[in-house]
Structure formats: C-alpha cells, structure tokens
Design a protein around this motif. Structure first.
Motif, PDB file in Angstrom:
ATOM      1  N   ARG A 140      11.051 -12.298  31.127  1.00 14.82           N
ATOM      2  CA  ARG A 140       9.706 -11.951  30.667  1.00 14.82           C
ATOM      3  C   ARG A 140       8.982 -13.223  30.252  1.00 14.82           C
ATOM      4  NH1 ARG A 140       7.645  -6.962  31.998  1.00 14.82           N
ATOM      5  NH2 ARG A 140       9.348  -5.434  31.923  1.00 14.82           N
ATOM      6  N   LEU A 141       7.719 -13.294  30.583  1.00 11.22           N
ATOM      7  CA  LEU A 141       6.892 -14.427  30.202  1.00 11.22           C
ATOM      8  C   LEU A 141       6.446 -14.265  28.756  1.00 11.22           C
ATOM      9  CD1 LEU A 141       5.192 -16.959  30.869  1.00 11.22           C
ATOM     10  CD2 LEU A 141       3.408 -15.401  31.706  1.00 11.22           C
ATOM     11  N   LEU A 142       6.829 -15.215  27.919  1.00 10.18           N
ATOM     12  CA  LEU A 142       6.427 -15.176  26.516  1.00 10.18           C
ATOM     13  C   LEU A 142       5.131 -15.934  26.272  1.00 10.18           C
ATOM     14  CD1 LEU A 142       9.769 -15.799  24.574  1.00 10.18           C
ATOM     15  CD2 LEU A 142       8.762 -13.636  25.305  1.00 10.18           C
ATOM     16  N   ARG A 143       4.979 -17.074  26.985  1.00  9.45           N
ATOM     17  CA  ARG A 143       3.874 -17.937  26.608  1.00  9.45           C
ATOM     18  C   ARG A 143       3.599 -19.007  27.669  1.00  9.45           C
ATOM     19  NH1 ARG A 143       2.003 -18.788  21.346  1.00  9.45           N
ATOM     20  NH2 ARG A 143       0.701 -20.663  21.073  1.00  9.45           N
ATOM     21  N   ILE A 144       2.350 -19.388  27.773  1.00  7.90           N
ATOM     22  CA  ILE A 144       1.945 -20.600  28.478  1.00  7.90           C
ATOM     23  C   ILE A 144       1.742 -21.658  27.400  1.00  7.90           C
ATOM     24  CG2 ILE A 144       0.148 -21.723  29.863  1.00  7.90           C
ATOM     25  CD1 ILE A 144      -0.441 -18.970  31.095  1.00  7.90           C
ATOM     26  N   THR A 145       2.599 -22.654  27.372  1.00  8.25           N
ATOM     27  CA  THR A 145       2.504 -23.662  26.311  1.00  8.25           C
ATOM     28  C   THR A 145       1.540 -24.787  26.657  1.00  8.25           C
ATOM     29  OG1 THR A 145       4.450 -24.767  27.213  1.00  8.25           O
ATOM     30  CG2 THR A 145       4.815 -23.223  25.394  1.00  8.25           C
ATOM     31  N   ASN A 241      -8.318 -33.647  40.858  1.00 10.60           N
ATOM     32  CA  ASN A 241      -9.369 -33.624  41.869  1.00 10.60           C
ATOM     33  C   ASN A 241      -9.362 -32.358  42.704  1.00 10.60           C
ATOM     34  OD1 ASN A 241     -10.080 -36.283  41.123  1.00 10.60           O
ATOM     35  ND2 ASN A 241      -8.529 -37.134  42.502  1.00 10.60           N
ATOM     36  N   HIS A 242      -8.423 -31.451  42.427  1.00 10.78           N
ATOM     37  CA  HIS A 242      -8.267 -30.277  43.281  1.00 10.78           C
ATOM     38  C   HIS A 242      -8.070 -29.030  42.431  1.00 10.78           C
ATOM     39  CE1 HIS A 242      -7.607 -33.110  46.623  1.00 10.78           C
ATOM     40  NE2 HIS A 242      -6.901 -33.778  45.727  1.00 10.78           N
ATOM     41  N   GLN A 243      -8.936 -28.086  42.599  1.00  9.26           N
ATOM     42  CA  GLN A 243      -8.834 -26.855  41.822  1.00  9.26           C
ATOM     43  C   GLN A 243      -7.551 -26.110  42.167  1.00  9.26           C
ATOM     44  OE1 GLN A 243     -12.185 -24.253  42.291  1.00  9.26           O
ATOM     45  NE2 GLN A 243     -11.530 -22.833  40.701  1.00  9.26           N
ATOM     46  N   GLY A 244      -6.809 -25.759  41.135  1.00  5.68           N
ATOM     47  CA  GLY A 244      -5.620 -24.935  41.326  1.00  5.68           C
ATOM     48  C   GLY A 244      -4.335 -25.670  41.618  1.00  5.68           C
ATOM     49  N   LEU A 245      -4.360 -27.009  41.676  1.00  4.93           N
ATOM     50  CA  LEU A 245      -3.144 -27.742  42.027  1.00  4.93           C
ATOM     51  C   LEU A 245      -2.443 -28.382  40.826  1.00  4.93           C
ATOM     52  CD1 LEU A 245      -3.920 -29.461  45.454  1.00  4.93           C
ATOM     53  CD2 LEU A 245      -2.856 -27.247  44.982  1.00  4.93           C
ATOM     54  N   SER A 246      -3.005 -28.232  39.639  1.00  2.57           N
ATOM     55  CA  SER A 246      -2.322 -28.733  38.444  1.00  2.57           C
ATOM     56  C   SER A 246      -1.302 -27.709  37.961  1.00  2.57           C
ATOM     57  CB  SER A 246      -3.341 -29.047  37.347  1.00  2.57           C
ATOM     58  OG  SER A 246      -4.165 -30.132  37.726  1.00  2.57           O
ATOM     59  N   GLY A 247      -0.456 -28.114  37.037  1.00  3.09           N
ATOM     60  CA  GLY A 247       0.661 -27.271  36.635  1.00  3.09           C
ATOM     61  C   GLY A 247       0.494 -26.596  35.294  1.00  3.09           C
ATOM     62  N   THR A 248       1.404 -25.676  35.008  1.00  7.79           N
ATOM     63  CA  THR A 248       1.489 -25.025  33.704  1.00  7.79           C
ATOM     64  C   THR A 248       2.943 -25.053  33.244  1.00  7.79           C
ATOM     65  OG1 THR A 248       1.739 -22.850  34.754  1.00  7.79           O
ATOM     66  CG2 THR A 248      -0.467 -23.472  34.054  1.00  7.79           C
ATOM     67  N   SER A 249       3.125 -25.086  31.937  1.00  9.33           N
ATOM     68  CA  SER A 249       4.466 -25.016  31.351  1.00  9.33           C
ATOM     69  C   SER A 249       4.612 -23.673  30.655  1.00  9.33           C
ATOM     70  CB  SER A 249       4.666 -26.160  30.347  1.00  9.33           C
ATOM     71  OG  SER A 249       4.576 -27.404  30.981  1.00  9.33           O
ATOM     72  N   LEU A 250       5.771 -23.044  30.837  1.00 10.32           N
ATOM     73  CA  LEU A 250       5.968 -21.681  30.366  1.00 10.32           C
ATOM     74  C   LEU A 250       7.192 -21.560  29.466  1.00 10.32           C
ATOM     75  CD1 LEU A 250       5.534 -19.836  33.810  1.00 10.32           C
ATOM     76  CD2 LEU A 250       3.736 -20.612  32.243  1.00 10.32           C
ATOM     77  N   VAL A 251       7.198 -20.490  28.696  1.00  8.15           N
ATOM     78  CA  VAL A 251       8.397 -20.079  27.962  1.00  8.15           C
ATOM     79  C   VAL A 251       8.721 -18.661  28.402  1.00  8.15           C
ATOM     80  CG1 VAL A 251       9.433 -19.584  25.726  1.00  8.15           C
ATOM     81  CG2 VAL A 251       7.881 -21.528  25.960  1.00  8.15           C
ATOM     82  N   VAL A 252       9.959 -18.448  28.836  1.00  4.99           N
ATOM     83  CA  VAL A 252      10.402 -17.128  29.259  1.00  4.99           C
ATOM     84  C   VAL A 252      11.630 -16.724  28.453  1.00  4.99           C
ATOM     85  CG1 VAL A 252       9.526 -17.489  31.613  1.00  4.99           C
ATOM     86  CG2 VAL A 252      11.926 -17.997  31.093  1.00  4.99           C
ATOM     87  N   ALA A 253      11.922 -15.440  28.450  1.00  2.00           N
ATOM     88  CA  ALA A 253      13.124 -14.925  27.789  1.00  2.00           C
ATOM     89  C   ALA A 253      13.764 -13.884  28.695  1.00  2.00           C
ATOM     90  CB  ALA A 253      12.779 -14.307  26.435  1.00  2.00           C
ATOM     91  N   THR A 254      15.048 -13.683  28.543  1.00  2.00           N
ATOM     92  CA  THR A 254      15.724 -12.666  29.345  1.00  2.00           C
ATOM     93  C   THR A 254      15.413 -11.279  28.788  1.00  2.00           C
ATOM     94  OG1 THR A 254      17.760 -12.689  28.014  1.00  2.00           O
ATOM     95  CG2 THR A 254      17.611 -14.282  29.833  1.00  2.00           C
ATOM     96  N   GLU A 255      15.338 -10.320  29.683  1.00  2.17           N
ATOM     97  CA  GLU A 255      15.066  -8.945  29.259  1.00  2.17           C
ATOM     98  C   GLU A 255      16.201  -8.390  28.412  1.00  2.17           C
ATOM     99  OE1 GLU A 255      14.023  -6.464  32.536  1.00  2.17           O
ATOM    100  OE2 GLU A 255      12.093  -7.449  32.879  1.00  2.17           O
ATOM    101  N   SER A 256      17.423  -8.816  28.712  1.00  6.14           N
ATOM    102  CA  SER A 256      18.561  -8.312  27.933  1.00  6.14           C
ATOM    103  C   SER A 256      18.456  -8.759  26.479  1.00  6.14           C
ATOM    104  CB  SER A 256      19.874  -8.792  28.551  1.00  6.14           C
ATOM    105  OG  SER A 256      19.926 -10.219  28.589  1.00  6.14           O
ATOM    106  N   PHE A 257      17.999  -9.982  26.266  1.00  8.65           N
ATOM    107  CA  PHE A 257      17.813 -10.482  24.907  1.00  8.65           C
ATOM    108  C   PHE A 257      16.681  -9.730  24.208  1.00  8.65           C
ATOM    109  CE2 PHE A 257      15.313 -13.404  22.195  1.00  8.65           C
ATOM    110  CZ  PHE A 257      16.219 -13.553  21.154  1.00  8.65           C
ATOM    111  N   LEU A 258      15.576  -9.539  24.896  1.00  5.98           N
ATOM    112  CA  LEU A 258      14.419  -8.870  24.295  1.00  5.98           C
ATOM    113  C   LEU A 258      14.698  -7.398  24.005  1.00  5.98           C
ATOM    114  CD1 LEU A 258      11.449 -10.443  26.294  1.00  5.98           C
ATOM    115  CD2 LEU A 258      12.327 -11.057  24.030  1.00  5.98           C
ATOM    116  N   ALA A 259      15.616  -6.810  24.767  1.00  9.14           N
ATOM    117  CA  ALA A 259      15.981  -5.420  24.496  1.00  9.14           C
ATOM    118  C   ALA A 259      16.627  -5.292  23.123  1.00  9.14           C
ATOM    119  CB  ALA A 259      16.929  -4.903  25.581  1.00  9.14           C
TER     120      ALA A 259
END
Length: 349
Positions: A140-145, A241-259
């Motif tokens: 599961r996506l928790l956050r875009i850092t 110089n190009h729309q949409g080609l830069s990156g993002t950093s994410l934080v995810v967690a396992t569904e089993s943990f979140l359960a």
C-alpha cells in the motif's frame, strides 16, 4: 529466489561488460528499481536482507522494520525524523518498542525483502514501487515524500554536446531507477531509441566510466548530476526540461503489516509531516546533515534538493499527477505488468 533477480553485477573498472540494446534495457525495469544516493555497494544488499533475521522470523508486531534505498542513513523526512528523535518518540507512543533500519543499494533487494516478509515499510523510488504493485504484490502506498526529483544527462569531456550527437553512441544509467525511466522517455521523445546503446552502470561507477570514455553519456541522479557538472562534465539535458520525466520518492507498507496495524498510516504520516516541516524550518541544519550522509558538498545538495520538493502532506496533487504519468508510461511500454488505480493503492487513513 523470488521473481526479482538481485541485480548486483558491478561493471568492471576497465570495461563495461553489459551491452544491452535499449529494448532489452527496458525489459530490465521489470526486475530492477530505484536509484541509490551517495556511496552504496551491491554487497550491502546482502547485509541489509540479513539485518535482524530473528526479528523477521518472529514478526514481532512491537518491532517496526523499515528498509530504505540510500546511504549510511536515510535522508529526507524519514531520515530527519530518525535523527531528531521524532520517529522514536511518536512510534513508542504507538506501541512500537523497537525500530530497525536496513539499507539497500537499489530496489530489487528492498522489494525482495518486502515480499519475503523481512520488512514492514519501504522507502524507495516510484518505478520499482509501481512495478512491484503491478505484479500483484500486496503493498500500500503510504506517502509521496519527494516529487519532481531531477535526473541529469551528463556527457564525457570532449564528447557529445547535444542529443543529436548521441546517435550511435553508448549511454549508461542505473537500471530500473527514475534516471533510467527518464532516459527511456527522453530517447523516445528524441526518436533516438533505436540509435543508441543503453547499458547498466551503478551510480558509484559513473564518474570513472565517463573519465575513461567508456560511455558517451550517463543519465544520473539529482545530486550526482550537479556534482559532475562542477567537475567539468558537460550537461546535455535534464528531466526539468521535460514534463513528466522527473521522479518521485515513495513510502509503501505491506498489506499484512497494515492488517495488524490499521491506524499506522495516519500515525506514520503524522510523523513524516512533522519532520518535513521541521527540516524546512531548519534548512541549514538539514542540508548539513544531508551532505554529511551523502558525502556531497552542501552547495551541491542545495542545488539538487530544493526544499519545495519535500512534501508536507501524504499525497500532494502535483506528486500524484507525476506518479500517474510514470505509471501510465510503464504500463504503455509493457514494463508494468498491469494497470491499477492509484486511489486503490493508497492506504486509507
């Protein structure tokens, strides 16, 4: 092994041993992942996967196991929350007696640890996180850092000075990273995809390869790009110089943990929001910390990391838009196995 292959394979200092066409390099995105910052080595992945095996085996819910791609310590809001004691303080209130960190040189190792149940939370780049989810893995996506992370295309000295001059040349990048996704998009946009060779090279080997002339150019990370520029290597292009080609950093967690911890997303996001605001309020102190961790000069870090890129909310609109574009690109190129809705991926608070 899981469906991921651990991409160690450092390239020899005397020559590049991997000669991949652009199309083959694209396929490698399926088994590779985000860029690493600072000084990281493939051997660290083994160390990281073996960290606290007793904890992994017992799956003690009072211990939170966090993996990250990067240097000796995490950076950004997660690293700042750790350094400033915000993470320990707030997670102990939430019942976590222990917090362990494992670092990885790139995403295949981190993803493998997530799938194997050795991690609860992972901090990594957008491409590996999307590819993992697209294969049906329960995260599961928790956050875009961080969002709008810049990738750079840097040339060797006395080499090409434009995209057109790269025709027939060899370009390197770290497979599966946001820099790789940038390079593939750039080559497609310039209609050069069939006219260049794209080869894998770890970020730590980039400067030496450019100095030897092993490659004509290197698609590199937000901090290494400005550093190489300061060393006299010409910059041909950047994702800015190009729309949409830069990156993002994410934080995810396992569904089993979140359960087992359904309130965790709200608590964890609260911690990272506090840390993001604090590092912006103490920007000079943060930049010193980031420079110390990544081993780049402070002035390079200030160029590579404008603090407006750090998100103070879990899913900023600009970051979500960029992430959606990355997902669509990966799906359209057959690099992500299936499409999915970001709203379905995002953890509910």
């Amino acid at each position: 092994m899981l469906w991921f292959s651990v991409v160690a394979g450092s390239i020899s200092k005397n020559k590049l041993t991997s000669r991949l066409s652009t199309s083959v390099a694209c396929v490698l995105l399926l088994v590779t992942t985000a860029c690493s910052q600072g000084e990281t080595k493939s051997a660290q992945s083994i160390e990281a996967v073996n960290v606290n095996n007793s904890v992994a085996a017992s799956n003690n819910i009072s211990t939170l196991r966090i993996g990250y791609v990067g240097s000796s310590e995490p950076t950004g809001p997660l690293g700042w929350a750790k350094k400033k004691g915000i993470l320990d303080r707030e997670l102990q209130k939430a019942g976590f007696k222990n917090i362990t960190f494992a670092r990885f040189p790139n995403g295949p190792d981190l993803n493998e640890a997530l799938v194997a149940g050795q991690l609860d939370v992972g901090s990594l780049g957008d491409t590996p996180a999307i590819v993992l989810r697209a294969r049906g893995q329960e995260t599961r996506l928790l956050r875009i850092t961080q969002f709008n992370t810049i990738a750079w295309l840097v040339a060797k000295k006395n080499g090409p000075r434009s995209l057109a001059e790269l025709k027939g040349q060899k370009i390197a990048t770290q497979k599966g990273s946001y820099m790789h996704r940038y390079l593939l998009g750039l080559l497609a946009e310039a209609k050069l995809a069939k006219d260049v060779k794209v080869v894998h090279l770890m970020t730590t080997e980039a400067k030496a390869a450019l100095e030897r002339g092993d490659v004509a150019a290197y698609a590199t990370s937000s901090d290494l790009g400005p550093f190489l520029k300061s060393q006299g290597f010409p910059v041909i292009d950047s994702s800015a110089n190009h729309q949409g080609l830069s990156g993002t950093s994410l934080v995810v967690a396992t569904e089993s943990f979140l359960a087992k911890q359904p309130s965790f997303p709200q608590k964890f996001n609260g911690i990272l929001t506090e840390a993001a605001k604090d590092l912006k309020a103490n920007s000079e102190e943060y930049y010193q910390y980031h420079a110390q961790i990544t081993k780049y000069p402070v002035d390079i870090i200030k160029v590579s990391l404008p603090l407006k890129q750090i998100s103070e909310e879990p899913l900023p609109a600009e970051g979500v838009k960029l992430l959606e574009g990355t997902k669509k690109f990966l799906v359209s190129q057959g690099l992500a196995k299936s499409d999915f809705k970001l709203t379905d991926w995002a953890a509910k608070e």
